[in-house]
Design a protein around this motif. Sequence first.
Motif, PDB file in Angstrom:
ATOM      1  N   UNK A  33      35.679  41.510  40.671  1.00 22.64           N
ATOM      2  CA  UNK A  33      35.790  41.130  39.279  1.00 22.64           C
ATOM      3  C   UNK A  33      35.198  42.277  38.460  1.00 22.64           C
ATOM      4  N   UNK A  34      35.895  42.669  37.398  1.00 22.37           N
ATOM      5  CA  UNK A  34      35.471  43.801  36.590  1.00 22.37           C
ATOM      6  C   UNK A  34      35.121  43.349  35.181  1.00 22.37           C
ATOM      7  N   UNK A  46      24.050  43.324  27.144  1.00 24.76           N
ATOM      8  CA  UNK A  46      24.710  42.032  27.018  1.00 24.76           C
ATOM      9  C   UNK A  46      26.153  42.092  27.525  1.00 24.76           C
ATOM     10  N   UNK A  47      26.602  40.935  27.965  1.00 26.50           N
ATOM     11  CA  UNK A  47      27.980  40.787  28.436  1.00 26.50           C
ATOM     12  C   UNK A  47      28.948  40.933  27.268  1.00 26.50           C
ATOM     13  N   UNK A  48      30.081  41.613  27.526  1.00 32.77           N
ATOM     14  CA  UNK A  48      31.120  41.750  26.506  1.00 32.77           C
ATOM     15  C   UNK A  48      32.409  41.071  26.953  1.00 32.77           C
ATOM     16  N   UNK A  49      32.915  41.461  28.117  1.00 32.99           N
ATOM     17  CA  UNK A  49      34.194  40.927  28.578  1.00 32.99           C
ATOM     18  C   UNK A  49      34.302  41.114  30.083  1.00 32.99           C
ATOM     19  N   UNK A  50      35.137  40.265  30.715  1.00 32.75           N
ATOM     20  CA  UNK A  50      35.360  40.385  32.157  1.00 32.75           C
ATOM     21  C   UNK A  50      36.706  39.779  32.502  1.00 32.75           C
ATOM     22  N   UNK A  51      37.213  40.187  33.648  1.00 34.76           N
ATOM     23  CA  UNK A  51      38.448  39.579  34.128  1.00 34.76           C
ATOM     24  C   UNK A  51      38.411  39.497  35.649  1.00 34.76           C
ATOM     25  N   UNK A  52      39.244  38.613  36.162  1.00 35.97           N
ATOM     26  CA  UNK A  52      39.255  38.321  37.586  1.00 35.97           C
ATOM     27  C   UNK A  52      39.986  39.392  38.382  1.00 35.97           C
ATOM     28  N   UNK A  53      40.015  39.196  39.681  1.00 35.92           N
ATOM     29  CA  UNK A  53      40.642  40.163  40.569  1.00 35.92           C
ATOM     30  C   UNK A  53      42.114  40.386  40.208  1.00 35.92           C
ATOM     31  N   UNK A  54      42.805  39.317  39.822  1.00 35.50           N
ATOM     32  CA  UNK A  54      44.225  39.448  39.490  1.00 35.50           C
ATOM     33  C   UNK A  54      44.449  39.740  38.007  1.00 35.50           C
TER      34      UNK A  54
END
Length: 125
Positions: A33-34, A46-54
């Motif tokens: 996950x990136x 702080x957290x900004x954004x993330x997305x899953x493996x796909x």
Amino acid sequence: QVQLVESGGGLVQTGGSLRLSCAASGRTFSSYSMGWFRQAPGKEREFVAALSWTGASRYYTDSVKGRFTISRDNAKNTVYLQMNNLKPEDTAVYYCAATPSMMTTTTSMNSVEVWGQGTLVTVSS
């Protein structure tokens, strides 16, 4: 192990746009996950954004929803952060992050397995 290198930071005026890129090395990139974190002067990271493996699941902190878009290209081992309508409060060092578990809005920096070196984004008023 994944290694991360960010690029794309710079100086932009309020309302402008930038696209950050994070190039990853390592054969296991697609299994991570990136995401992106940021750290403003004198403040915590702080957290900004993330997305899953796909890339099917995406998460954003409230302050950037509707303005930032995270995406990834697993064929190029790269994750992007498109930042539109930038504001002075977006000024920070932006860090690319990778975790083997799903990264969400509640992921703390202590849970991140791999960090990039950071890229500075400065938004002038």
